[in-house]
Design a protein around this motif. Structure first.
Motif, PDB file in Angstrom:
ATOM      1  N   MET A 105      45.966  41.304  32.277  1.00 25.60           N
ATOM      2  CA  MET A 105      45.874  42.053  33.494  1.00 25.60           C
ATOM      3  C   MET A 105      44.671  41.616  34.215  1.00 25.60           C
ATOM      4  O   MET A 105      43.653  41.489  33.624  1.00 25.60           O
ATOM      5  N   THR A 106      44.781  41.462  35.399  1.00 28.36           N
ATOM      6  CA  THR A 106      43.678  40.726  35.901  1.00 28.36           C
ATOM      7  C   THR A 106      42.837  41.461  36.868  1.00 28.36           C
ATOM      8  O   THR A 106      43.294  42.286  37.565  1.00 28.36           O
ATOM      9  N   GLU A 107      41.666  40.960  36.871  1.00 28.33           N
ATOM     10  CA  GLU A 107      40.815  41.215  37.977  1.00 28.33           C
ATOM     11  C   GLU A 107      40.475  39.909  38.566  1.00 28.33           C
ATOM     12  O   GLU A 107      40.380  38.933  37.876  1.00 28.33           O
ATOM     13  N   HIS A 108      40.237  39.966  39.867  1.00 26.31           N
ATOM     14  CA  HIS A 108      39.902  38.720  40.559  1.00 26.31           C
ATOM     15  C   HIS A 108      38.427  38.480  40.330  1.00 26.31           C
ATOM     16  O   HIS A 108      37.609  39.068  40.946  1.00 26.31           O
ATOM     17  N   ILE A 109      38.089  37.617  39.383  1.00 27.54           N
ATOM     18  CA  ILE A 109      36.713  37.220  39.204  1.00 27.54           C
ATOM     19  C   ILE A 109      36.654  35.767  38.840  1.00 27.54           C
ATOM     20  O   ILE A 109      37.504  35.268  38.175  1.00 27.54           O
ATOM     21  N   ASN A 110      35.635  35.145  39.207  1.00 30.43           N
ATOM     22  CA  ASN A 110      35.519  33.719  38.850  1.00 30.43           C
ATOM     23  C   ASN A 110      34.072  33.407  39.195  1.00 30.43           C
ATOM     24  O   ASN A 110      33.696  33.660  40.162  1.00 30.43           O
ATOM     25  N   PRO A 111      33.188  33.081  38.856  1.00 29.50           N
ATOM     26  CA  PRO A 111      31.807  33.247  38.387  1.00 29.50           C
ATOM     27  C   PRO A 111      31.497  34.692  38.555  1.00 29.50           C
ATOM     28  O   PRO A 111      30.571  35.232  38.206  1.00 29.50           O
ATOM     29  N   ARG A 112      32.027  34.830  39.259  1.00 27.94           N
ATOM     30  CA  ARG A 112      32.988  35.312  40.232  1.00 27.94           C
ATOM     31  C   ARG A 112      33.696  36.481  39.603  1.00 27.94           C
ATOM     32  O   ARG A 112      34.066  37.350  40.297  1.00 27.94           O
ATOM     33  N   ARG A 113      34.059  36.545  38.437  1.00 24.12           N
ATOM     34  CA  ARG A 113      34.978  37.544  37.987  1.00 24.12           C
ATOM     35  C   ARG A 113      34.419  38.386  36.870  1.00 24.12           C
ATOM     36  O   ARG A 113      33.954  37.875  35.895  1.00 24.12           O
ATOM     37  N   ASP A 114      34.525  39.728  36.966  1.00 20.53           N
ATOM     38  CA  ASP A 114      33.993  40.606  35.941  1.00 20.53           C
ATOM     39  C   ASP A 114      35.040  41.610  35.581  1.00 20.53           C
ATOM     40  O   ASP A 114      34.829  42.793  35.533  1.00 20.53           O
ATOM     41  N   LYS A 115      36.188  41.108  35.319  1.00 23.31           N
ATOM     42  CA  LYS A 115      37.391  41.901  35.326  1.00 23.31           C
ATOM     43  C   LYS A 115      37.262  43.316  34.822  1.00 23.31           C
ATOM     44  O   LYS A 115      37.483  44.249  35.541  1.00 23.31           O
ATOM     45  N   ALA A 132      50.278  48.348  45.152  1.00 27.87           N
ATOM     46  CA  ALA A 132      49.279  47.641  45.957  1.00 27.87           C
ATOM     47  C   ALA A 132      48.090  47.311  45.070  1.00 27.87           C
ATOM     48  O   ALA A 132      47.933  47.869  43.978  1.00 27.87           O
ATOM     49  N   GLU A 133      47.244  46.411  45.566  1.00 22.92           N
ATOM     50  CA  GLU A 133      46.002  46.058  44.895  1.00 22.92           C
ATOM     51  C   GLU A 133      44.870  46.088  45.914  1.00 22.92           C
ATOM     52  O   GLU A 133      45.071  45.790  47.093  1.00 22.92           O
ATOM     53  N   LYS A 134      43.679  46.459  45.443  1.00 23.26           N
ATOM     54  CA  LYS A 134      42.518  46.390  46.323  1.00 23.26           C
ATOM     55  C   LYS A 134      42.208  44.933  46.655  1.00 23.26           C
ATOM     56  O   LYS A 134      42.608  44.014  45.932  1.00 23.26           O
ATOM     57  N   GLY A 135      41.504  44.735  47.754  1.00 26.39           N
ATOM     58  CA  GLY A 135      41.065  43.398  48.107  1.00 26.39           C
ATOM     59  C   GLY A 135      39.837  42.996  47.316  1.00 26.39           C
ATOM     60  O   GLY A 135      39.318  43.765  46.490  1.00 26.39           O
ATOM     61  N   TYR A 136      39.364  41.790  47.579  1.00 28.05           N
ATOM     62  CA  TYR A 136      38.266  41.241  46.782  1.00 28.05           C
ATOM     63  C   TYR A 136      37.383  40.376  47.675  1.00 28.05           C
ATOM     64  O   TYR A 136      37.858  39.650  48.545  1.00 28.05           O
ATOM     65  N   LEU A 137      36.081  40.446  47.441  1.00 28.52           N
ATOM     66  CA  LEU A 137      35.145  39.578  48.158  1.00 28.52           C
ATOM     67  C   LEU A 137      33.845  39.478  47.374  1.00 28.52           C
ATOM     68  O   LEU A 137      33.288  40.491  46.946  1.00 28.52           O
ATOM     69  N   ASP A 138      33.374  38.257  47.154  1.00 29.84           N
ATOM     70  CA  ASP A 138      32.023  38.023  46.665  1.00 29.84           C
ATOM     71  C   ASP A 138      31.181  37.565  47.846  1.00 29.84           C
ATOM     72  O   ASP A 138      31.599  36.705  48.627  1.00 29.84           O
ATOM     73  N   ILE A 139      30.000  38.133  47.975  1.00 31.39           N
ATOM     74  CA  ILE A 139      29.089  37.769  49.057  1.00 31.39           C
ATOM     75  C   ILE A 139      27.818  37.180  48.456  1.00 31.39           C
ATOM     76  O   ILE A 139      27.182  37.801  47.594  1.00 31.39           O
ATOM     77  N   ALA A 179      42.323  46.303  40.255  1.00 29.73           N
ATOM     78  CA  ALA A 179      42.040  44.899  39.971  1.00 29.73           C
ATOM     79  C   ALA A 179      43.089  44.028  40.663  1.00 29.73           C
ATOM     80  O   ALA A 179      43.924  44.523  41.410  1.00 29.73           O
ATOM     81  N   ASN A 180      43.051  42.730  40.380  1.00 28.74           N
ATOM     82  CA  ASN A 180      44.001  41.810  41.007  1.00 28.74           C
ATOM     83  C   ASN A 180      44.772  41.038  39.950  1.00 28.74           C
ATOM     84  O   ASN A 180      44.245  40.706  38.894  1.00 28.74           O
ATOM     85  N   THR A 181      46.013  40.740  40.235  1.00 28.61           N
ATOM     86  CA  THR A 181      46.886  39.972  39.358  1.00 28.61           C
ATOM     87  C   THR A 181      47.306  38.690  40.070  1.00 28.61           C
ATOM     88  O   THR A 181      46.986  38.474  41.240  1.00 28.61           O
ATOM     89  N   ASP A 182      48.077  37.871  39.362  1.00 28.53           N
ATOM     90  CA  ASP A 182      48.596  36.648  39.993  1.00 28.53           C
ATOM     91  C   ASP A 182      49.554  36.946  41.139  1.00 28.53           C
ATOM     92  O   ASP A 182      49.898  36.039  41.909  1.00 28.53           O
TER      93      ASP A 182
END
Length: 570
Positions: A1-11, A286-293, A510-513
């Motif tokens: 189950m995912t969360e959108h993280i990638n250095p970035r990601r802290d699911k 639905a899924e929440k959006g995601y943004l790293d700043i 969180a976010n999925t594929d």
């Protein structure tokens, strides 16, 4: 189950906010708050529609939907109920757990980084365990490790759109220093007679085995689908999905085009839960959006014996304080699927268990009363991130030597965007906050859509990373949702002594594929057909597990969904 993280990601940081223990606490807190709330002297408009049993059309439930092909349905049910079958499928899940298919944030390209090679083992394993399936499906590869299994129906996809079920082969890594914290080793796939333990048991190898098992059962029953059935298994869902999730989506979009898929099913952060003394099947629509700043402050360095009044670390600290002092406001709106869930609670939960004041507030929220929308969100404080954009300062860096004035300092903030907002609105909020601080310190300022000058030495630069708008809200009045709901009611059982399992829309924090598949269909639903407890069965942490008695019945759910979706084909 995912969360959108990638250095970035802290699911699972997100999941820790949204686990259902917190939900219960939040609702109890809300009840206390509302009991102290000065209620209206007369009922607000719309209150009557939320009275339990009211014939208001709100949160209407469909009837149980049983497949028309009774022979196939009976075959699947008898197999799933057999002791021998339970033993076989448990062994299959244990076996795939033993393959440590971890995905890492710093993975290089497929074909160049040898760590991807573990996914060859996953593919070999499922081929070995499901020879009947692979004799009857067409297997395609997307970027080597993305697997697409197509069971072609007798009717053209242009006349009967395919059903698509997603799962992912990868798991989050287990840190070496945490292995000894596990009750059973994370990659043993240990079964103790009640629980299957191991990394991926819930997220997401249990789901993967269940959907491929459903095809195996249907093929062996002699069933021939009219509607094409597609299974797709990503290899990097835990690190953003760019290496497999996106290529799979591109492959399918080329095949079927915009709106070419009937229904997409993927894992959910919720399943069957009991709230307000009522059992709910929570389908995330639905899924929440995601943004790293990323924010970088630069200035002149020098010897620490002659410092400026505010160096870059001090200015960055001021920025962080400003960010945390100006959180995004929360509000409950009819656009948010959680509003639908609260409506379902108001209508179907026992009168004594659902706070009357919440019901009153819902009546005003339904009429877009902004004061009530904000008040309800504030009152449900422990659920606040279902109703607002979250922001978390996750990384900070600055300085290299104690006696040198630092020349740069930087931070990264992780945001999960509320369904009502947008990336542009969040960026504007941050530009206003940080721009004012840049002006105060006479620093050049580059917002999100301006280049960061290489010539200017004193500056603040902002960059948006991994931006993802909130997902479109999938319809709950669509035929596909009604079929899903009817299947849930027919196969799954309520918790406790409830007479009925209530199917309700819900929100995936969180976010999925599925974020790659928006163009393929509006009917995207995320749901795991088990009771997820203890931090999503402890996914992403020590002692991940799944209850065997629930897991072995998952294939019955997916097989029934395929059959029911096939029954509506003309």
């Amino acid at each position: 189950m995912t969360e959108h993280i990638n250095p970035r990601r802290d699911k699972r940081s997100t999941s820790s906010w949204f686990m259902h223990g917190a939900l219960v606490i939040g609702l109890v807190s809300a009840l206390i708050a509302f009991n102290n709330y000065q209620t209206w002297s007369s009922s607000p408009p719309g209150l009557d529609i939320y009275n339990p049993g009211a014939n208001s059309g709100i949160c209407q439930q469909v009837q149980k939907l049983s497949p028309r092909n009774k022979q196939v349905d009976q075959y699947v049910r008898e197999k799933v109920d057999s002791v021998e079958y339970s033993r076989e499928i448990i062994n299959k899940l244990s076996g795939i757990i033993r393959i440590p298919s971890e995905s890492y944030d710093d993975l290089g390209p497929i074909g160049e980084d040898d760590r991807w090679n573990i996914f060859f083992q996953v593919e070999h394993y499922i081929k070995a365990k499901y020879p009947t399936v692979f004799q009857n499906v067409k297997l395609d590869h997307a970027n080597t490790h993305g697997l697409i299994l197509t069971w072609e129906g007798s009717i053209s996809p242009s006349e009967a759109k395919p059903i698509l079920m997603l799962a992912h082969q990868d798991v989050v890594p287990v840190l070496a220093e945490n292995v000894n914290d596990w009750t059973h080793p994370p990659y043993d796939g240990h079964y103790d007679g009640e629980i299957i333990w191991g990394r991926g048991a819930t997220d997401d190898k249990g789901y993967l085995i269940s959907i491929i098992e459903s095809l195996d059962l249907l093929i062996k029953s002699g069933f021939k689908p009219k509607r094409t059935v597609i299974l797709a298994f990503g290899c990097d869902e835990e690190i953003s999905g760019e290496n497999c999730g996106r290529p799979i989506s591109d492959f399918l979009h080329k095949q079927y085009g915009d709106d070419g898929i009937y229904l997409i099913m993927d894992e959910g952060s919720t399943g069957i839960q009991r709230e307000f003394e009522q059992s709910f099947a929570m389908v995330s629509v639905a899924e929440k959006g995601y943004l790293d700043i990323a924010i970088n402050v630069s200035s002149m360095g020098g010897h620490a014996s002659n410092p400026p009044d505010h160096n870059v670390i001090g200015i960055l600290s001021e920025i962080v304080v400003a960010i945390e002092s100006n959180p995004f406001p929360g509000k409950v709106t009819p656009k948010n699927p959680m509003f639908r869930f609260l409506e379902c609670g108001a209508i179907h939960a026992p009168d004594s268990s659902f706070p009357m004041a919440v019901r009153r507030e819902l009546g005003m929220v339904a009429q877009n009363d902004s004061t009530s929308q904000e008040h309800l969100a504030n009152s449900l404080d422990d659920m606040r991130y279902y109703f607002k954009t979250s922001q978390s300062v996750g990384k900070i860096n600055g300085g290299v030597k104690i006696n040198a004035i630092p020349e740069t300092a930087s931070t990264m903030i992780n945001l999960r965007l509320a369904v009502e907002t947008s990336i542009a609105e969040v960026e504007a909020h941050y530009e206003a906050l940080v721009g004012a601080i840049a002006k105060k310190h006479t620093l050049a300022f580059s917002g999100f859509h301006l280049p960061c000058s290489s010539e200017e030495k004193r500056k603040i630069c902002m960059i948006g990373v991994d931006a993802l708008e909130p997902a479109p809200v999938s319809p709950v009045d669509a035929e596909a949702y009604r079929i899903l709901s009817g299947t849930i009611k027919n196969v799954l059982k309520p918790l406790g002594t409830d007479d009925e399992l209530i199917v309700t829309p819900y929100l995936m924090p969180a976010n999925t594929d599925t974020k790659f598949f928006w163009a393929l269909t509006k009917n995207i639903y995320r749901f795991t057909p088990v009771n997820l407890v203890e931090n999503l069965n402890r996914a992403h942490t020590t002692d991940e597990f799944i209850r065997a008695d629930e897991f072995v019945r998952e294939p019955l759910f997916f097989a029934s969904l395929i059959l029911n979706a096939d029954d509506v084909v003309g």
